[in-house]
Write a protein that holds these residues in place. Structure first.
Motif, short mmCIF file in Angstrom:
data_model
loop_
_atom_site.label_atom_id
_atom_site.label_comp_id
_atom_site.label_asym_id
_atom_site.label_seq_id
_atom_site.Cartn_x
_atom_site.Cartn_y
_atom_site.Cartn_z
N GLY A 233 0.78 -1.23 0.00
CA GLY A 233 0.00 0.00 0.00
C GLY A 233 0.82 1.28 0.00
O GLY A 233 0.26 2.38 0.09
N ARG A 234 2.14 1.16 -0.12
CA ARG A 234 3.00 2.37 -0.13
C ARG A 234 3.87 2.36 -1.37
O ARG A 234 4.39 1.31 -1.77
CB ARG A 234 3.89 2.40 1.13
N ARG A 235 4.03 3.54 -1.96
CA ARG A 235 4.94 3.64 -3.10
C ARG A 235 6.36 3.45 -2.58
O ARG A 235 6.79 4.12 -1.64
CB ARG A 235 4.80 5.00 -3.79
N SER A 236 7.05 2.51 -3.19
CA SER A 236 8.37 2.11 -2.69
C SER A 236 9.37 2.05 -3.83
O SER A 236 9.01 1.81 -4.98
CB SER A 236 8.29 0.74 -2.01
N ILE A 237 10.64 2.28 -3.48
CA ILE A 237 11.72 2.08 -4.44
C ILE A 237 12.23 0.65 -4.26
O ILE A 237 12.45 0.20 -3.12
CB ILE A 237 12.84 3.13 -4.26
N CYS A 238 12.38 -0.06 -5.36
CA CYS A 238 12.62 -1.50 -5.31
C CYS A 238 13.80 -1.88 -6.20
O CYS A 238 14.19 -1.14 -7.11
CB CYS A 238 11.39 -2.27 -5.79
N ILE A 239 14.34 -3.07 -5.92
CA ILE A 239 15.35 -3.68 -6.77
C ILE A 239 14.94 -5.12 -7.03
O ILE A 239 14.06 -5.66 -6.33
CB ILE A 239 16.75 -3.62 -6.13
N PRO A 240 15.51 -5.80 -8.02
CA PRO A 240 15.13 -7.19 -8.30
C PRO A 240 15.33 -8.10 -7.08
O PRO A 240 16.21 -7.87 -6.24
CB PRO A 240 16.07 -7.58 -9.45
N ASP A 241 14.51 -9.13 -7.00
CA ASP A 241 14.56 -10.05 -5.86
C ASP A 241 15.66 -11.10 -5.97
O ASP A 241 15.90 -11.84 -5.01
CB ASP A 241 13.21 -10.77 -5.72
N ASP A 242 16.30 -11.20 -7.14
CA ASP A 242 17.24 -12.29 -7.36
C ASP A 242 18.69 -11.82 -7.50
O ASP A 242 19.51 -12.47 -8.13
CB ASP A 242 16.85 -13.07 -8.62
N ALA A 243 19.01 -10.66 -6.90
CA ALA A 243 20.35 -10.11 -7.03
C ALA A 243 21.22 -10.31 -5.80
O ALA A 243 22.33 -9.77 -5.71
CB ALA A 243 20.27 -8.61 -7.36
#
Length: 258
Positions: A233-243
């Motif tokens: 429910g929150r705008r988030s900055i993300c990176i790939p889950d497999d790194a």
């Protein structure tokens, strides 16, 4: 998205996580530098030593017997920038002591090419000791500069070395464990940008340099391009889950991005 074309538009840079044994035992320590607030990028933030790849780094790499001159230039930049910023000599072999390190750093400050510094002291590059760890390429519109930064690992063992801050670039240097650096950030004692926090979280899982090196070998380095999406429910900055990172998102309103 064509990663190769996007990556070509970034400013090539290199940074290095320098490990040493903790003097009193326990988690290994890493070297952090707090950047001057006058700097346009990450001013006032705690970061790993590093900077952009210079043309002279590429010229030196081109003289080496290597199949990947671009990768060699990035490792050379990481070695050179560490010496310039901290006075610490990594990634070279030869007769190295505190006096030679100070003289070599002074030569770089006087705009002498790193190749001539190496020749002056009879050193030799040992690029195999600079271990690829990650590659970050943030591209959000708020960044004043877009860097394509390769992260490396290096180990100095006992860490009995002299360090001195480059006052035009940083305010101070310090050794700490990754866990403690995160605690310092949570207490507001230091500031860390999004890539640094994610890398500190990853590094906090290693009890030795060897564990970190082996882990890095399990995750082939590729550009990590953060993106924004809704998480819980929150705008988030993300990176790939497999790194290889234990934490892959942070609320956008909490993340420091430059």
């Amino acid at each position: 998205m064509d990663e190769r074309n996007d990556t070509a538009r970034g400013i090539p840079a290199a940074t290095v996580v320098v490990f040493r044994h903790a003097p009193g035992g326990g988690d290994p320590q890493i070297l952090l530098t707090v950047r001057s607030r006058k700097l346009a990028f990450a001013g006032g933030m705690a970061v790993f030593p590093g900077g952009r790849v210079d043309p002279a780094d590429r010229e030196l790499a081109a003289r080496l017997d290597t199949a990947d001159a671009d990768e060699a230039a990035h490792r050379i930049a990481a070695i050179r920038e560490t010496l310039e910023e901290t006075g610490l000599v990594i990634g070279v072999g030869g007769d190295i002591d505190a006096t030679a390190a100070r003289e070599a750093r002074a030569m770089l400050a006087a705009d002498k090419p790193f190749g001539s510094v190496i020749e002056r002291f009879g050193w030799r590059l040992d690029l195999a000791t600079i271990v690829p760890f990650a590659r970050w390429f943030p591209q959000n519109e708020g960044l004043t500069r877009i860097f394509d930064t390769r992260f490396y690992l290096a180990d100095i063992g006992t860490g009995a070395v002299d360090l001195a801050v480059a006052e035009d670039e940083a305010t101070h240097l310090f050794w700490t464990s990754a866990r403690e650096a995160l605690a310092m950030a949570d207490r507001g004692e230091i500031g860390v940008i999004f890539p640094t926090r994610r890398n500190l979280e990853r590094l906090a899982g290693f009890a030795t340099f060897g564990e970190a090196r082996d882990h890095a070998l399990d995750f082939p380095v590729r550009p990590i391009i953060p993106f924004v999406r809704e998480v819980g429910g929150r705008r988030s900055i993300c990176i790939p889950d497999d790194a290889g990172y234990p934490v892959t998102n942070e609320p956008l309103d909490q993340a420091k991005r430059q």
